[in-house]
Design an enzyme around this catalytic site. Structure first.
Site, PDB file in Angstrom:
ATOM      1  N   CYS A 113      -0.433   5.915   0.268  1.00 21.24           N
ATOM      2  CA  CYS A 113      -1.829   6.103  -0.172  1.00 21.24           C
ATOM      3  C   CYS A 113      -2.813   6.021   0.995  1.00 21.24           C
ATOM      4  O   CYS A 113      -3.972   6.410   0.850  1.00 21.24           O
ATOM      5  CB  CYS A 113      -2.193   5.075  -1.227  1.00 21.24           C
ATOM      6  SG  CYS A 113      -1.150   5.165  -2.689  1.00 21.24           S
ATOM      7  N   HIS A 239      -9.890   4.501  -1.584  1.00 21.40           N
ATOM      8  CA  HIS A 239      -8.691   5.076  -2.198  1.00 21.40           C
ATOM      9  C   HIS A 239      -8.769   4.859  -3.709  1.00 21.40           C
ATOM     10  O   HIS A 239      -9.113   3.774  -4.186  1.00 21.40           O
ATOM     11  CB  HIS A 239      -7.439   4.421  -1.626  1.00 21.40           C
ATOM     12  CG  HIS A 239      -6.214   4.746  -2.422  1.00 21.40           C
ATOM     13  ND1 HIS A 239      -5.859   6.049  -2.717  1.00 21.40           N
ATOM     14  CD2 HIS A 239      -5.287   3.950  -3.009  1.00 21.40           C
ATOM     15  CE1 HIS A 239      -4.762   6.030  -3.449  1.00 21.40           C
ATOM     16  NE2 HIS A 239      -4.394   4.780  -3.638  1.00 21.40           N
ATOM     17  N   ASN A 269      -4.262   8.089  -9.621  1.00 22.68           N
ATOM     18  CA  ASN A 269      -3.931   7.805  -8.218  1.00 22.68           C
ATOM     19  C   ASN A 269      -3.086   8.958  -7.668  1.00 22.68           C
ATOM     20  O   ASN A 269      -1.924   9.116  -8.053  1.00 22.68           O
ATOM     21  CB  ASN A 269      -3.163   6.485  -8.162  1.00 22.68           C
ATOM     22  CG  ASN A 269      -2.825   6.072  -6.739  1.00 22.68           C
ATOM     23  OD1 ASN A 269      -2.966   6.853  -5.805  1.00 22.68           O
ATOM     24  ND2 ASN A 269      -2.364   4.842  -6.588  1.00 22.68           N
TER      25      ASN A 269
END
Ligand code: UT7
Length: 312
Positions: A113, A239, A269
Site C-alpha cells: 500500500c 492511503h 483499499n
C-alpha cells in the site's frame, strides 16, 4: 533539477460491488462495514481483466491528459503487488501495449500500500540526478485476486483499479514531487501479508495501531523537512484503507476534516493504486486544482510507510 505534474489518468473496473452484495454472500452487514471502515462500495475487475489491462488504460488516459504519446515518456515505474505474471514487469508490458518504440526503461516497485510513495521517491531521485526528463508513475492493483471470499474480516476491505501520473523535469524545485520519505520495518511482516496461494493474512487491530502512528510520523517528517505546517497544505491524501484511520491521522496532525480527500467510501483499499487513483479522482471531481500543495502519507504491508509532498 525539479519536476512538475503534467498529466493524470485513472481507471476503475465497471463492476461495482456494494456492501449489500457482501451481505448476500457472507455473514456481514452494511452497518458493520460502514461503521468500522467507511467503505460503501468497491470496483471489482472482471475475471479476464488484468493488472496490465487496468494500468494500460490509466496510462493512456494520463498521456491524453498531458497531450503526449508514450514515446515522450523516458521511464515508467509501476507500483503493484498483484501482477498476474512474476515476470516480465507490468511496466514493460504497458510499454508494449502502448506501442513504445524508444526502448525506454520500465520496472515495477513492490511496496504494497506504500508502493506509490516508493514509486514517487524513485522518480524524485531520477529527476534530482537529472537522468530522466519525463517519468510516468502508475499504481495498479487487482486486489480481488487475493480476496478470500470466505473471510469476512478481509474480503470487504479491498477493491481494484489503476491510476497514472506523469511528471516532467522543470527548473522549479517547488513543484511536482517536492519531497519524499520512505521507511520499512521487516519485523512487521506477519501483521499483514499475502500467502503463496494468494490469500491476505491480516491482524486488523495491530495493523490499525501501526497505521495511525506511521502515517502521521512520515507526514510530520515531510512537513518539518519542508518547513511547513498544516496551514500551508491544501489537501492531505492519506492511503485509503479505512476512514477511521484517515480521521485519526488527520486529528493527530491537526488537519481539519475538510482538507482530507476521501475515496475509500467508493474505491475501498486499492493498495498501491490508492493514492494515485485518489489524486486523479480529486482532479476529475474538481476538488483538487492545479497549483495546490498535497501531503501524501501511506502505510502498508512490509511493514512499509512513507509520505510525499507534491505541488500539483
Ligand atoms: O492497507 C494496509 C493497511 N491496512 C489497514 O490499515 C487495515 C487496518 N485495520 C482495520 O482497518 C480494522 O482493524 C478492520 C476494519 C480490519 C477491522 O476493524 P476492527 O474494529 O479492528 O475489528 P476487529 O478485527 O477487532 O473485529 C471486531 C469484530 C469481531 O467479532 P468478535 O470477535 O468481536 O465477535 C470480528 O469477527 O468484528 C467481526 N468482524 C466482522 N463482522 C461483520 C470482522 N469482520 C467483519 C465483517 N462483518 N466484515
Amino acid at each position: 533539477m525539479g519536476n512538475k505534474l503534467v498529466g493524470y489518468g485513472a481507471y476503475l473496473p465497471s463492476r461495482i460491488m456494494t456492501n449489500a452484495d457482501f451481505e448476500r454472500i457472507m455473514d456481514t452487514t452494511d452497518d458493520w462495514i460502514v461503521t468500522r471502515t467507511g467503505i460503501r462500495e468497491r470496483h471489482i475487475a472482471r475475471d479476464d481483466e488484468t493488472v496490465v489491462d487496468m494500468a494500460t488504460i490509466a496510462a493512456q488516459r494520463a498521456l491524453e491528459n498531458a497531450n503526449i504519446t508514450i514515446d515522450d515518456i523516458d521511464m515508467v515505474i509501476v507500483a503493484t503487488t498483484t501482477p498476474e505474471l512474476d515476470f516480465p514487469s507490468v511496466g514493460v508490458q504497458v510499454l508494449g501495449r502502448l506501442g513504445a518504440t524508444k526502448s525506454q526503461p520500465a520496472f515495477d516497485v513492490r511496496g504494497a500500500c506504500t508502493g506509490y510513495i516508493y514509486a514517487l521517491h524513485t522518480a524524485r531521485a531520477f529527476f534530482t540526478a537529472g537522468i530522466h526528463k519525463r517519468i510516468m508513475i502508475i499504481g495498479a492493483e487487482k486486489m480481488s485476486r487475493f480476496i478470500d471470499w470466505t473471510d469476512r474480516s478481509t474480503a470487504v476491505l479491498f477493491g481494484d483499479g489503476a491510476g497514472a501520473l506523469i511528471f516532467e523535469h522543470s527548473t522549479s524545485s517547488y513543484s511536482g514531487i517536492i519531497d519524499t520519505v520512505v521507511m520499512a520495518d521487516g519485523d512487521g511482516y506477519e501483521m499483514l501479508h499475502g500467502t503463496e496461494n494468494h490469500k491476505i493474512i491480516m491482524n486488523g487491530p495491530e495493523t490499525y495501531k501501526r497505521a495511525v502512528m506511521s502515517m502521521p510520523h512520515a507526514a510530520r517528517y515531510i512537513m518539518e523537512h519542508a518547513g511547513i505546517t498544516a496551514d500551508n497544505v491544501d489537501w492531505i491524501i492519506p492511503h485509503q484503507a479505512n476512514l477511521r484511520i484517515i480521521e485519526s491521522c488527520a486529528a493527530r496532525l491537526d488537519f481539519p476534516l475538510d482538507k482530507i480527500l476521501v475515496t475509500v467510501d467508493k474505491h475501498a483499499n486499492t493498495s498501491g493504486a490508492s493514492g494515485v487513483l485518489a489524486l486523479a479522482y480529486g482532479f476529475e471531481s474538481g476538488m483538487i486544482r492545479h497549483g495546490q500543495l498535497i501531503l501524501y502519507p501511506a502505510f502498508g504491508s512490509g511493514l512499509t510507510w512513507g509520505a510525499a509532498l507534491i505541488r500539483v
